[in-house]
Design an enzyme around this catalytic site. Sequence first.
Site, PDB file in Angstrom:
ATOM      1  N   HIS A 118       8.461   2.597  11.615  1.00 19.87           N
ATOM      2  CA  HIS A 118       9.085   2.331  10.312  1.00 19.87           C
ATOM      3  C   HIS A 118       9.709   3.649   9.843  1.00 19.87           C
ATOM      4  CE1 HIS A 118       9.193   1.533   5.959  1.00 19.87           C
ATOM      5  NE2 HIS A 118       8.973   0.262   6.217  1.00 19.87           N
ATOM      6  N   ASP A 195      -0.053   5.164  11.130  1.00 21.12           N
ATOM      7  CA  ASP A 195       0.477   4.326  10.051  1.00 21.12           C
ATOM      8  C   ASP A 195      -0.231   2.974  10.148  1.00 21.12           C
ATOM      9  OD1 ASP A 195       1.885   2.450   8.598  1.00 21.12           O
ATOM     10  OD2 ASP A 195       3.853   2.988   9.397  1.00 21.12           O
ATOM     11  N   GLN A 198       0.552  -2.039   8.585  1.00 22.27           N
ATOM     12  CA  GLN A 198       0.564  -3.414   9.097  1.00 22.27           C
ATOM     13  C   GLN A 198      -0.720  -3.784   9.831  1.00 22.27           C
ATOM     14  OE1 GLN A 198       2.901  -5.607   8.416  1.00 22.27           O
ATOM     15  NE2 GLN A 198       4.397  -4.219   7.500  1.00 22.27           N
ATOM     16  N   LYS A 221       0.212  -4.456   0.610  1.00 26.90           N
ATOM     17  CA  LYS A 221       0.272  -5.339   1.777  1.00 26.90           C
ATOM     18  C   LYS A 221      -1.116  -5.927   2.061  1.00 26.90           C
ATOM     19  CE  LYS A 221       3.906  -2.574   4.021  1.00 26.90           C
ATOM     20  NZ  LYS A 221       5.129  -3.271   3.680  1.00 26.90           N
ATOM     21  N   CYS A 361      13.615  -1.615   7.927  1.00 26.77           N
ATOM     22  CA  CYS A 361      13.349  -0.175   7.866  1.00 26.77           C
ATOM     23  C   CYS A 361      12.971   0.370   9.241  1.00 26.77           C
ATOM     24  CB  CYS A 361      12.255   0.158   6.854  1.00 26.77           C
ATOM     25  SG  CYS A 361      12.653  -0.368   5.190  1.00 26.77           S
TER      26      CYS A 361
END
Lengths: 407, 143
Positions: A118, A195, A198, A221, A361
Site C-alpha cells: 500500500h 503493515d 489488512q 478497519k 493505493c
Amino acid sequence: MKNLLNEFPLLAVPENGKRLVYLDNGATTQRPFAVLNAVEEYYKKNNANPHRGVYDLAMRATDAHEGARAVVAGFLNAEPDEIIFTQNTSEGLNLVAYSYGLEFLKAGDEIALSVAEHHSNLVPWQRVAKATGAKLVYLYPGADGRLTKEEISAKIGPNTKVVAVAQVSNVLGLAVPIAEIVRRAHEMGAVVVLDCAQSTPHMQVDVKALDVDFAAFSGHKLYAPMGVGALYGKKELLEKMPPFLSGGDMIASVHEQSTTYAPVPRKFEAGTRNVGGEVGLAAAIQWLTALGWDEIEAHEQALMQHALAGFAKLPYITVYGDAAPQGRYGVISFNVEGVHPHDVATILDADGVAVRAGHHCAQPLMEYLGINACCRASFAVYNTIADVDQLLESVQKVRGCMGFGDQ
Amino acid sequence: MGINDLYNQIIVENSRSPHHRHAVGGATISLEGVNPSCGDDITLQLRVKDGIVQEAGFTGEGCAISQASTSLMIDLIEGKTVEEANQLAGLFFGMIKGEVTGEDELDALGDAVALQGVSHMPSRVKCAVLAWHTLQDALGEQA
C-alpha cells in the site's frame, strides 16, 4: 457464525428501500453498538485530559487511555509500553520511517519492500531513501501473487536494513510468508516493519511469535472508530529512536535550550490523544475476539470460497492472485472483461452492492499486474452467504448493461 | 433513475467507438487530462487553424462515462470556432451541474445530452467533465 447484522445500526437499516450489501470492508468496516456505546459512555462519564489532572475525573480518563493500551497490547501479545497510539496505520508506518529510518539508515543501505505494498508502506520509505541515500529494493510476487523463498533470499541481503511488508496485501488478499521473511531479515541484521492493516481484522496477530520489530494497524478497519490505530515496536528499538512529533505530554522536562523526553511509549504520543477512539478500539477488540478466531476465520473463509467458486464459473471475470482460498484473507480483487472497474462498481451500486474500484493505493502493484485499476470485494464478520450471492447475481448483469450480448 | 438510463445506448456505443481514437495529423496542441483518484487518463489532440477546430482526436483509457464523453465532445466540436467550442463546454458543465435542464437550451449539445444522467450521480461527475476541462485548457493554451 451467528447473524451480526442487528448489532450494526448502519447495516440494519435499508438504504433507498434496498438492503446494503457492504463489501468495502478493506477500506473501512462498520461499527457495532458495542463500540458506539463505549465511545458515548466515555464522553458522557469519563472525559478529561489524561495524564494532566489530579482530580478524580482526570484519573478515570487516564485509566481509560491506559486501559485501552493494555487491551491493544493483549490483542497483539505485546507489553503495554510497546504500544503507541496513532491515528491509523499510515501514521504508525510514518513514525517508523522517520524516527527509525531517518536516524539509522545511510547511503548504501537497502530497504526491501514488496511491490504489492500500500502507498502507506511505500511512499514514506521512498522519502527515507531520498533523504539518506538508501536504496529501495522490491520483492516481486510470482504469477500466483505469492512471494517465493527464492525471491526473499535474493532481495533481502547483507545491505538490507529494513524490510517493510504488509502481512496481507490489500489488493491480492494473500498473506506473505512472514516467518520466512523475518528469519531472513534477522539473519541479515535488518528490522521488519509489518503493515497489519489488512491482517488484524481477519486473523490472530502475535507479534512475539512472529518476532517482527514493528507492526502497525488501524482501528477503523477493525470495527473501531476512524482516527485511532496503534503501532507496536520492540522496546529496545523504541528506546533508541528519537521522537516523531514533539510537544505536550511527551516530555520529562523542558528548559529554554533543552528537553528530556518521557519514557516510551509516551515519548511518541505528543499532544492530547484520541481517548474516545482508543476506548472504542478496545471495545472493538473485545467485541471481535469474543466471537473467537476459529469461528471468524471459518466464517470468512466460507464467504471467500463461495465468492471464488462463483467467480470461477464466469469466464469474463479475472481474479487477481492465486484463486485458491488458502492463505487469502478478506479480499478478492477482480475485473470484468471489457468493462472499466468504475462502471462495474456503479452498476453493482444500483443493486445496493458496495465494492471499491480503483488502484487501491497500490499503483506499483497495478503497474506490475499490467492493469490501471480493478474492483475489490472485501469481507467482514457480519457479511453473509446472501451478501456473496447478491454480489454474484449483480456482477452477472454488468456485461449486459454495457452492451455485451453474452447473457 | 435506473442504471440503464445512465448507461444508455449512446453512452455504451460511444464508450467503445473507435472513430475518434487516433492521433491528429498536424496537431497544433496535445494535452493530457487525468483524474488521479480514479485513473481516467486521456490525451486530447486538436488541429486549430484560423480560429476553427479543424480536427480532434484522443487516446487514453478510462471508464465508459469518460470515454463516451470524450468521443461525443469531439463529434460536437469539429468544425466549430474556438469560441463556439468553449461555449459548448460551458453548456455541458451547466447540464452536468444540473443548472441547465431545458431541452431547447441543451439542444446544441446533440448526442452529448445522453450524459445528462450523470448530473444525478455526484460520484461520476469527474468522469463526464474530464474531456471538456481538458478541451478548455487546450484551447486556452492555444490562445
